[in-house]
Design an enzyme around this catalytic site. Structure first.
Site, PDB file in Angstrom:
ATOM      1  N   GLY A  36       2.433   6.745   0.251  1.00 18.83           N
ATOM      2  CA  GLY A  36       1.543   5.813   1.422  1.00 18.83           C
ATOM      3  C   GLY A  36       2.667   4.164   1.500  1.00 18.83           C
ATOM      4  O   GLY A  36       2.755   3.297   2.934  1.00 18.83           O
ATOM      5  N   HIS A  37       3.429   3.735   0.455  1.00 21.34           N
ATOM      6  CA  HIS A  37       4.474   2.348   0.814  1.00 21.34           C
ATOM      7  C   HIS A  37       5.445   2.726   1.518  1.00 21.34           C
ATOM      8  O   HIS A  37       5.344   2.436   2.565  1.00 21.34           O
ATOM      9  CB  HIS A  37       4.984   1.514  -0.448  1.00 21.34           C
ATOM     10  CG  HIS A  37       3.673   1.644  -1.209  1.00 21.34           C
ATOM     11  ND1 HIS A  37       3.180   2.108  -2.848  1.00 21.34           N
ATOM     12  CD2 HIS A  37       2.642   0.856  -1.722  1.00 21.34           C
ATOM     13  CE1 HIS A  37       2.794   1.202  -3.396  1.00 21.34           C
ATOM     14  NE2 HIS A  37       2.526   0.764  -2.311  1.00 21.34           N
TER      15      HIS A  37
END
Ligand code: PAF
Length: 283
Positions: A36-37
């Protein structure tokens, strides 16, 4: 990839690109990076000349000392992951660099009800801590764009509001939640789930999807009760809140008049790990 640990070394480095008018994309994180990051960093790289990522476990946004102590810290691995996707700059300050002794941490913004509902209600002081650190980081990095995931929907609303109120010249870019193949929203906290808890975790997103399918077809109160019962069929899950709220004000909605603005939000404990997720009912 350049790594800086002090504000002065980072700002000195950024002076040249800023003076040349290059665009800077910024991804603030607390580390324990997951896809996600990395997705935020990749998007920033596509849209900007230079991408800066920060890794700082911000103590003042934890309203619970054991949550802060247990927050995963994987700096060496994080740096490798960022290096692999060619992030340009990483900022990894110590606590004393961000919060020097004797310096007061204040932010004079009234968030109205935005920081009182849901996360704000269950984690008092959390959003003040988030807003203070994000304001500091944005003032240091001076990005053209800053990237935040929609998994932290309320955080995103708080940050947009803060940027609006302070007039900071940065565009806040909301990015879709990245999920595991079984639907579990990616989160740094997922690594703390036991194998048994991890097996149960996809039912959170399954319930949200079912709510989306039924939205508008039966009264909100009934649907909320159904979702809460469905999730808590498993005794390992303890819901803190399940709410259907407006996408901007976040205030609970009482009927489907504005289904086109409604979002379902959930926070729960799975064992002793606190997870949050949400689904836009309109998209
Ligand atoms: O979402 C997070 O990881 C944090 O709340 C943030 C935005 C980096 C501030 O510490």
């Amino acid at each position: 990839m350049k790594q800086f640990t002090t504000i002065s070394s980072l700002t000195t480095y950024l002076e040249e690109p800023i003076s040349k008018g290059l665009t800077i994309g910024f991804v603030p994180t607390m580390g324990a990076l997951h896809p996600g990051h990395l997705n935020l960093v990749k998007r920033s790289k596509l849209e900007n000349d230079l991408t800066v990522c920060s890794i700082f476990v911000n103590p003042i946004q934890f309203n619970n000392a054991s949550d802060l102590a247990q927050y995963p810290r994987t700096l060496e691995l994080d740096l490798k992951l960022l290096e692999n996707i060619r992030c340009d700059v990483v900022f990894t300050p110590e606590g004393t660099e961000m919060y020097p002794e004797g310096q007061e941490n204040t932010l004079d913004i009234d968030f109205g009800t935005l920081d009182k509902v849901m996360e704000g209600k269950f984690r008092p002081g959390h959003f003040k801590g988030v807003a203070i650190v994000v304001e500091k980081l944005l003032s240091i990095v001076k990005p053209s764009r800053a990237y935040f995931g929609k998994k932290d929907y309320q955080q995103l609303a708080i940050i947009k509001f803060m940027v609006d109120k302070t007039g900071m010249p940065v565009k806040i870019v909301p990015c879709e939640t990245i999920r595991e193949p079984d639907g579990l929203a990616m989160s740094s906290r997922n690594v703390r789930l036991t194998a048994a808890e991890r097996n149960l975790a996809p039912s959170i997103y399954q319930a949200l999807v079912a709510v989306k399918e039924q939205a508008g077809q039966q009264p909100i109160g009934i649907l909320k009760e159904w979702a809460i019962d469905k999730i808590q069929e498993n005794s390992a899950m303890k819901i803190e809140y399940f709410e259907i709220g407006d996408k901007e004000t976040l205030m609970p909605v009482e009927n489907w008049d504005h289904l086109d603005r409604s979002v379902a939000f959930i926070a729960l404990f799975l064992g002793d790990v606190r997870l949050i997720d949400n689904i836009e009912l309109f998209s």
